[in-house]
Enzyme design. Structure first.
Site, PDB file in Angstrom:
ATOM      1  N   SER A  29       0.849  -1.192   0.000  1.00 60.71           N
ATOM      2  CA  SER A  29       0.000   0.000   0.000  1.00 60.71           C
ATOM      3  C   SER A  29       0.887   1.245   0.000  1.00 60.71           C
ATOM      4  O   SER A  29       1.866   1.301   0.746  1.00 60.71           O
ATOM      5  CB  SER A  29      -0.879   0.029   1.247  1.00 60.71           C
ATOM      6  OG  SER A  29      -1.702  -1.104   1.273  1.00 60.71           O
ATOM      7  N   HIS A  60      -4.537  -2.939  -4.520  1.00 57.72           N
ATOM      8  CA  HIS A  60      -3.473  -3.842  -4.953  1.00 57.72           C
ATOM      9  C   HIS A  60      -3.929  -4.524  -6.241  1.00 57.72           C
ATOM     10  O   HIS A  60      -4.993  -5.137  -6.273  1.00 57.72           O
ATOM     11  CB  HIS A  60      -3.198  -4.920  -3.906  1.00 57.72           C
ATOM     12  CG  HIS A  60      -2.471  -4.419  -2.697  1.00 57.72           C
ATOM     13  ND1 HIS A  60      -1.604  -5.192  -1.973  1.00 57.72           N
ATOM     14  CD2 HIS A  60      -2.474  -3.212  -2.097  1.00 57.72           C
ATOM     15  CE1 HIS A  60      -1.121  -4.493  -0.969  1.00 57.72           C
ATOM     16  NE2 HIS A  60      -1.641  -3.283  -1.015  1.00 57.72           N
ATOM     17  N   HIS A  93      -1.740 -11.542   2.054  1.00 55.69           N
ATOM     18  CA  HIS A  93      -1.457 -11.303   3.470  1.00 55.69           C
ATOM     19  C   HIS A  93      -1.877 -12.506   4.322  1.00 55.69           C
ATOM     20  O   HIS A  93      -2.834 -13.202   3.993  1.00 55.69           O
ATOM     21  CB  HIS A  93      -2.209 -10.062   3.966  1.00 55.69           C
ATOM     22  CG  HIS A  93      -1.747  -8.788   3.328  1.00 55.69           C
ATOM     23  ND1 HIS A  93      -2.269  -8.321   2.151  1.00 55.69           N
ATOM     24  CD2 HIS A  93      -0.808  -7.886   3.715  1.00 55.69           C
ATOM     25  CE1 HIS A  93      -1.663  -7.186   1.822  1.00 55.69           C
ATOM     26  NE2 HIS A  93      -0.785  -6.899   2.753  1.00 55.69           N
ATOM     27  N   TYR A 118      -3.291 -12.253   7.178  1.00 51.52           N
ATOM     28  CA  TYR A 118      -4.599 -11.978   7.797  1.00 51.52           C
ATOM     29  C   TYR A 118      -5.778 -12.333   6.895  1.00 51.52           C
ATOM     30  O   TYR A 118      -6.916 -12.420   7.346  1.00 51.52           O
ATOM     31  CB  TYR A 118      -4.714 -10.518   8.268  1.00 51.52           C
ATOM     32  CG  TYR A 118      -4.633  -9.456   7.190  1.00 51.52           C
ATOM     33  CD1 TYR A 118      -5.672  -9.258   6.294  1.00 51.52           C
ATOM     34  CD2 TYR A 118      -3.521  -8.637   7.091  1.00 51.52           C
ATOM     35  CE1 TYR A 118      -5.601  -8.286   5.307  1.00 51.52           C
ATOM     36  CE2 TYR A 118      -3.433  -7.661   6.114  1.00 51.52           C
ATOM     37  CZ  TYR A 118      -4.480  -7.490   5.219  1.00 51.52           C
ATOM     38  OH  TYR A 118      -4.394  -6.528   4.250  1.00 51.52           O
ATOM     39  N   GLU A 119      -5.494 -12.526   5.596  1.00 55.56           N
ATOM     40  CA  GLU A 119      -6.578 -12.917   4.690  1.00 55.56           C
ATOM     41  C   GLU A 119      -6.948 -14.387   4.857  1.00 55.56           C
ATOM     42  O   GLU A 119      -7.913 -14.852   4.248  1.00 55.56           O
ATOM     43  CB  GLU A 119      -6.167 -12.652   3.235  1.00 55.56           C
ATOM     44  CG  GLU A 119      -6.023 -11.173   2.918  1.00 55.56           C
ATOM     45  CD  GLU A 119      -5.466 -10.929   1.524  1.00 55.56           C
ATOM     46  OE1 GLU A 119      -6.251 -10.936   0.576  1.00 55.56           O
ATOM     47  OE2 GLU A 119      -4.244 -10.749   1.395  1.00 55.56           O
ATOM     48  N   ALA A 167       2.871  -0.467   3.952  1.00 53.74           N
ATOM     49  CA  ALA A 167       2.338   0.642   4.747  1.00 53.74           C
ATOM     50  C   ALA A 167       2.456   0.226   6.213  1.00 53.74           C
ATOM     51  O   ALA A 167       2.280  -0.947   6.535  1.00 53.74           O
ATOM     52  CB  ALA A 167       0.886   0.887   4.392  1.00 53.74           C
ATOM     53  N   MET A 209       1.537  -5.441   8.892  1.00 49.00           N
ATOM     54  CA  MET A 209       0.986  -6.795   8.789  1.00 49.00           C
ATOM     55  C   MET A 209       1.553  -7.588   7.613  1.00 49.00           C
ATOM     56  O   MET A 209       0.898  -8.503   7.113  1.00 49.00           O
ATOM     57  CB  MET A 209      -0.543  -6.720   8.662  1.00 49.00           C
ATOM     58  CG  MET A 209      -1.222  -5.961   9.795  1.00 49.00           C
ATOM     59  SD  MET A 209      -2.988  -5.792   9.524  1.00 49.00           S
ATOM     60  CE  MET A 209      -3.441  -4.595  10.797  1.00 49.00           C
ATOM     61  N   SER A 210       2.758  -7.250   7.190  1.00 47.31           N
ATOM     62  CA  SER A 210       3.315  -7.981   6.027  1.00 47.31           C
ATOM     63  C   SER A 210       4.836  -8.034   6.119  1.00 47.31           C
ATOM     64  O   SER A 210       5.412  -7.885   7.190  1.00 47.31           O
ATOM     65  CB  SER A 210       2.897  -7.274   4.737  1.00 47.31           C
ATOM     66  OG  SER A 210       3.542  -6.022   4.616  1.00 47.31           O
ATOM     67  N   ASN A 239       0.145   6.287   9.201  1.00 45.75           N
ATOM     68  CA  ASN A 239      -0.637   6.757  10.377  1.00 45.75           C
ATOM     69  C   ASN A 239       0.224   6.631  11.622  1.00 45.75           C
ATOM     70  O   ASN A 239       1.206   5.873  11.638  1.00 45.75           O
ATOM     71  CB  ASN A 239      -1.892   5.886  10.541  1.00 45.75           C
ATOM     72  CG  ASN A 239      -1.548   4.409  10.683  1.00 45.75           C
ATOM     73  OD1 ASN A 239      -1.198   3.749   9.692  1.00 45.75           O
ATOM     74  ND2 ASN A 239      -1.603   3.901  11.897  1.00 45.75           N
ATOM     75  N   HIS A 261      -8.669   1.962   8.119  1.00 50.74           N
ATOM     76  CA  HIS A 261      -8.041   1.641   6.839  1.00 50.74           C
ATOM     77  C   HIS A 261      -8.166   2.838   5.894  1.00 50.74           C
ATOM     78  O   HIS A 261      -7.290   3.073   5.057  1.00 50.74           O
ATOM     79  CB  HIS A 261      -8.693   0.384   6.251  1.00 50.74           C
ATOM     80  CG  HIS A 261      -7.993  -0.146   5.035  1.00 50.74           C
ATOM     81  ND1 HIS A 261      -6.629  -0.416   5.007  1.00 50.74           N
ATOM     82  CD2 HIS A 261      -8.445  -0.439   3.793  1.00 50.74           C
ATOM     83  CE1 HIS A 261      -6.293  -0.852   3.803  1.00 50.74           C
ATOM     84  NE2 HIS A 261      -7.386  -0.875   3.049  1.00 50.74           N
TER      85      HIS A 261
HETATM   86  N1  HPA Z   1      -0.868  -1.181  12.409  1.00 47.62           N
HETATM   87  C1  HPA Z   1      -0.707  -2.300  11.683  1.00 47.62           C
HETATM   88  N2  HPA Z   1      -0.619  -2.302  10.363  1.00 47.62           N
HETATM   89  C2  HPA Z   1      -0.675  -1.126   9.723  1.00 47.62           C
HETATM   90  C3  HPA Z   1      -0.844   0.085  10.423  1.00 47.62           C
HETATM   91  C4  HPA Z   1      -0.940   0.049  11.830  1.00 47.62           C
HETATM   92  O1  HPA Z   1      -1.092   1.092  12.523  1.00 47.62           O
HETATM   93  N3  HPA Z   1      -0.865   1.064   9.487  1.00 47.62           N
HETATM   94  C5  HPA Z   1      -0.722   0.471   8.276  1.00 47.62           C
HETATM   95  N4  HPA Z   1      -0.599  -0.849   8.410  1.00 47.62           N
END
Ligand code: HPA
Length: 276
Positions: free
Chosen positions: A30, A61, A83, A85-86, A113, A210-211, A234, A246
């Protein structure tokens, strides 16, 4: 568990579709997808056409493999990743990394990201990974030993300092704020609690996402040099006032997408000039 995923097969499929044999591979997370627009494309292959590639479920993506030139340097780009988490297995999440290794990629740049923990980080900053902490609760090398690769993989120098320096140079010449730090990977998909973020900061993390970590581990097992970069989209949970979403991640990613694309373009350029 016996697997029917075959990286050699998929790598052969890719090799048949193009004469290009880049040694540089880039995975776009991302915030970095716009780099594709800067590419001189030779061949594009949708993941659905490649045996074993998991479908990509994240908005923004593309889910395609692109061979071409970036900054005049031959490169193979993966636009989008699977990912954990998917619900994919670690083997599925890292399948594309194994395909790239089979194809002949030697240097792999992973992008993502991430949320910023380090108090000096601001949304829109970029971070070169110097190291990681694997908090995903799983390791992609778990399972039957590979006949070709080491079972116990050294991780003392996961992220190549030479490639990291090239990334910093490329970032500075793109005019963006570049930091360095430790990336901590969680499985997601929930964001962290403020208590978790305070704990992770004490453990030495500068950013959380998360990757990337599973791919970096497998790439090291296969002997690839790895570099990685986060777009800080963020402030991590509890670091700013607001709730995380998100939408916020996508909004920052959208704002910095041209800078991120320029950064990758400059990286590929200096990478190519160095290798000549
Ligand atoms: N936490 C986990 N994964 C993320 C975040 C976050 O704050 N921002 C973008 N991916």
């Amino acid at each position: 568990m016996k697997s029917n995923l075959n990286p050699t097969l998929a790598a052969r499929q890719v090799a048949k579709l193009s004469k290009l044999r880049p040694v540089l591979g880039i995975v776009l997370g991302s915030g970095f997808q716009e780099a594709i627009a800067r590419m001189e494309v030779d061949t594009e292959i949708g993941y659905q056409k490649l045996a074993g590639f998991p479908p990509v479920g994240v908005t923004g993506h593309a889910g395609k493999l692109v061979l071409g030139h970036l900054g005049n340097t031959p490169a193979l780009i993966l636009s989008g990743r699977a990912h954990y988490y998917e619900g994919h297995s670690m083997e599925q999440v890292t399948f594309a990394t194994r395909v790239l290794a089979e194809f002949g990629i030697q240097d792999l740049l992973l992008t993502n990201a991430a949320g910023g923990l380090n108090r000096s980080f601001r949304p829109g900053d970029f971070m070169v990974l110097t190291d990681h902490i694997n908090f995903m609760g799983a390791n992609p090398l778990r399972g039957p030993a590979s006949p070709r690769y080491p079972r116990f993989v050294d991780m003392t120098r996961t992220y190549d300092p030479g490639l990291g320096n090239l990334l910093r140079r490329a970032a500075r010449s793109s005019g963006l704020r570049v930091k360095s730090g430790v990336y901590l990977a969680v499985s997601g998909p929930s964001y962290e609690t403020p208590a978790e973020i305070r704990a992770f900061a004490r453990l030495g993390a500068d950013a959380v996402g998360m990757s990337t970590v599973p791919e970096a581990i497998v790439a090291r097992q296969c002997g690839l040099k790895v570099a990685a970069m986060s777009c800080i989209t963020n402030l991590a949970a509890g670091r700013g006032g607001a709730a995380l979403s998100h939408a916020e991640v996508l909004e920052t990613a959208e704002k910095v997408k041209n800078l991120a694309a320029q950064l990758l373009y400059n990286f590929a350029k200096v990478y190519g000039e160095r290798a000549e």
